[in-house]
Design an enzyme around this catalytic site. Structure first.
Site, mmCIF file in Angstrom:
data_model
loop_
_atom_site.group_PDB
_atom_site.id
_atom_site.type_symbol
_atom_site.label_atom_id
_atom_site.label_comp_id
_atom_site.label_asym_id
_atom_site.label_seq_id
_atom_site.Cartn_x
_atom_site.Cartn_y
_atom_site.Cartn_z
ATOM 1 N N TYR A 144 0.855 -1.190 0.000
ATOM 2 C CA TYR A 144 0.000 0.000 0.000
ATOM 3 C C TYR A 144 0.887 1.235 0.000
ATOM 4 O O TYR A 144 1.821 1.338 0.798
ATOM 5 C CB TYR A 144 -0.886 0.003 1.246
ATOM 6 C CG TYR A 144 -1.823 1.189 1.337
ATOM 7 C CD1 TYR A 144 -2.862 1.349 0.418
ATOM 8 C CD2 TYR A 144 -1.682 2.157 2.339
ATOM 9 C CE1 TYR A 144 -3.731 2.432 0.504
ATOM 10 C CE2 TYR A 144 -2.553 3.233 2.440
ATOM 11 C CZ TYR A 144 -3.579 3.373 1.522
ATOM 12 O OH TYR A 144 -4.437 4.443 1.609
ATOM 13 N N ASP A 239 9.222 2.893 0.020
ATOM 14 C CA ASP A 239 8.140 3.513 0.770
ATOM 15 C C ASP A 239 8.358 3.132 2.233
ATOM 16 O O ASP A 239 7.996 2.042 2.667
ATOM 17 C CB ASP A 239 6.796 3.019 0.252
ATOM 18 C CG ASP A 239 5.636 3.564 1.076
ATOM 19 O OD1 ASP A 239 5.892 4.242 2.091
ATOM 20 O OD2 ASP A 239 4.478 3.300 0.704
ATOM 21 N N LYS A 267 3.683 8.839 8.923
ATOM 22 C CA LYS A 267 3.494 8.233 10.243
ATOM 23 C C LYS A 267 4.485 8.777 11.302
ATOM 24 O O LYS A 267 4.313 9.904 11.719
ATOM 25 C CB LYS A 267 3.499 6.706 10.112
ATOM 26 C CG LYS A 267 2.355 6.303 9.150
ATOM 27 C CD LYS A 267 1.972 4.869 9.090
ATOM 28 C CE LYS A 267 0.665 4.730 8.313
ATOM 29 N NZ LYS A 267 0.709 3.932 7.118
HETATM 30 C C1 LIG Z 1 0.066 4.447 5.745
HETATM 31 C C2 LIG Z 1 0.878 4.219 4.542
HETATM 32 C C3 LIG Z 1 0.824 5.080 3.436
HETATM 33 C C4 LIG Z 1 -0.162 6.198 3.336
HETATM 34 O O1 LIG Z 1 0.031 7.187 4.286
HETATM 35 P P1 LIG Z 1 -1.186 8.169 4.649
HETATM 36 O O2 LIG Z 1 -0.581 9.124 5.600
HETATM 37 O O3 LIG Z 1 -2.251 7.283 5.226
HETATM 38 O O4 LIG Z 1 -1.626 8.806 3.389
HETATM 39 C C5 LIG Z 1 1.709 4.863 2.408
HETATM 40 N N1 LIG Z 1 2.583 3.857 2.437
HETATM 41 C C6 LIG Z 1 2.656 2.993 3.472
HETATM 42 C C7 LIG Z 1 3.668 1.901 3.461
HETATM 43 C C8 LIG Z 1 1.786 3.137 4.541
HETATM 44 O O5 LIG Z 1 1.832 2.254 5.542
#
Ligand SMILES: *Cc1c(COP(=O)(O)O)cnc(C)c1O
Length: 428
Positions: A144, A239, A267
């Site tokens: 994701y 990511d 995060k």
């Molecule tokens: C949570 C998450 C996102 C998205 O971040 P948001 O602040 O919710 O838009 C993207 N990549 C990873 C790996 C994530 O865990």
């Protein structure tokens, strides 16, 4: 436990907010029942509107790595708020947090702050496309990267929870530029590069996947991706929205000694406020507007409240030499305890863990990609979730989520949790 007020609030929320929530997984659809409305939180604990207390294993999906309402972070925000909450001009604070982040993360010269992980990944891919002058990207099934169009293709957790592999509203034109590979399957990646010679701008990957449960990269997998990218002129995008400032000071790059070309954050970097960021070498980052041709902007980007929270958070993570070791030890304790009681109760399970990311899958076979993650027994997970909730333990309301361990957890909390896991399966 009673959830009277939460139930009432959920009815009211549903009148004016789609599904009663501002982010889908919160709605408990995957596990059934009514979401609990949290009123406040402190340290490792959540308190809901009915006065119930929970040990929190989600921690706002990662950011609260030092616990909720962590005093130095709260103070930093409060003090900053008194000085004005947004100016739309540069501030000294932005340079300070940028300098700190650049010093903590290997191989990055420059960093740009945005408002969410979604924005970070979306912008990183635009930058990679602009820089390489190529259109296609490779993403992995079950990873994701936020909810921007290019990524809503086999995107893990929220989407698999609801069985929507491709969201309506994402055009065919967009989807065709996103090539899908299976996580941990290097041959699959190689075949995509074969079939799309000189067309692939970037591989984007969660270096430890966290959105299909926790899935570690197989030994050598990330190294091989690095090699393929270097040889083909594609960029490697890590990511690290989940793993950044969690697995180590320098995130997964440091843990696995691999250098990505662009790294995305979210995060933890915001200390619980809405922050994302992406970073890389100067030659790549300078391709961004206003120096370069790739456009990217944000009215509230680098917002002083968010930067104050993030700066305080990163400062503590940087100065506490024991923090990542302590998190690893606490999570290892939890893993060991849960393994023992699950084996004792003859439950079919797999536990995956990297540092303070851990997930329990109700399937005895190894879980190493999206397909194997989907083999888990969801009915058992639902019971597990609700039985833990009843006992005051809050894990993510979906079998496709990682648990995020916070430093605020005590060994007493962990021991109680293991005892509850035992109880749940003894009574089944
Ligand atoms: C949570 C998450 C996102 C998205 O971040 P948001 O602040 O919710 O838009 C993207 N990549 C990873 C790996 C994530 O865990």
């Amino acid at each position: 436990m009673l959830y009277k007020r939460s139930s009432q609030l959920f009815v009211e929320a549903n009148q004016v907010i789609p599904g009663g929530v501002n982010s889908p997984v919160r709605a408990f659809k995957a596990v059934g029942g009514t979401p609990i409305f949290i009123k406040e939180a402190k340290g490792a604990y959540l308190y809901d509107e009915d006065g119930n207390k929970y040990i929190d294993y989600i921690n706002s999906w990662g950011p609260m790595i030092l616990g909720h309402a962590h005093e130095p972070v709260v103070n930093a925000v409060v003090e900053r708020a008194k000085m004005g909450t947004s100016f739309g001009t540069p501030t000294a604070l932005e340079t300070k947090i940028a300098e700190l982040a650049v010093s903590m993360v290997p191989g990055i010269d420059k960093i740009r702050f945005v408002n969410s992980g979604t924005e970070a990944c979306m912008s990183a891919v635009r930058l990679a496309r602009g820089y390489t002058k190529r259109d296609k990207i490779i993403k992995f099934s079950g990873c994701y990267h936020g909810h921007s169009d290019s990524f809503l293709i086999a995107a893990g957790s929220g989407l698999s929870t609801f069985g929507v592999p491709n969201s309506p509203g994402v055009t065919q034109g967009t989807a065709k530029d996103t090539l899908l590979a299976n996580y941990n399957d290097i041959e699959h990646v190689k075949s995509l590069f074969e079939a799309n010679k000189n067309e692939i701008a970037a591989i984007i990957i969660e270096p430890v996947a966290g959105n299909m449960g926790c899935i570690p990269p197989k030994s050598g997998f990330l190294e091989q991706l690095r090699t393929i990218c270097s040889e083909s002129g594609a960029l490697l995008i890590f990511d690290e929205v989940m793993t950044g400032f969690r697995l180590a000071k320098g995130g997964a790059q440091e843990l696995f000694s691999i250098q990505a070309d662009i790294v995305c954050f979210g995060k933890v970097i915001g200390g619980g406020l809405p922050v994302g960021a992406f970073a890389g070498r100067a030659e790549i980052m300078d391709y961004l507007s206003p120096l370069g041709p790739v456009y990217q902007a944000g009215t509230l980007s680098g917002n002083p409240l968010a930067m104050a929270a993030g700066l305080q958070m990163l400062t503590e993570l940087n100065e506490d030499q024991e923090i990542f070791k302590r998190l690893d030890e606490k999570t290892a304790f939890l893993e060991k305890g849960m393994r023992e009681v699950l084996i004792k109760n003859q439950v079919a399970f797999t536990i995956n863990r990297v540092g303070s990311m851990i997930s329990v899958h109700f399937d005895a076979n190894p879980v190493y990609d999206f397909q194997t993650a989907k083999n888990g027994d969801n009915e058992t997970f639902k019971i597990f979730f609700h039985e833990l909730l009843k006992r005051g333990i809050y894990i993510a309301p979906s079998a496709y989520e990682t648990w995020f361990i916070t430093d605020a957890l005590t060994y007493e909390d962990l021991t109680y949790t293991i005892k509850c896991v035992d109880e749940v399966f003894q009574s089944l």
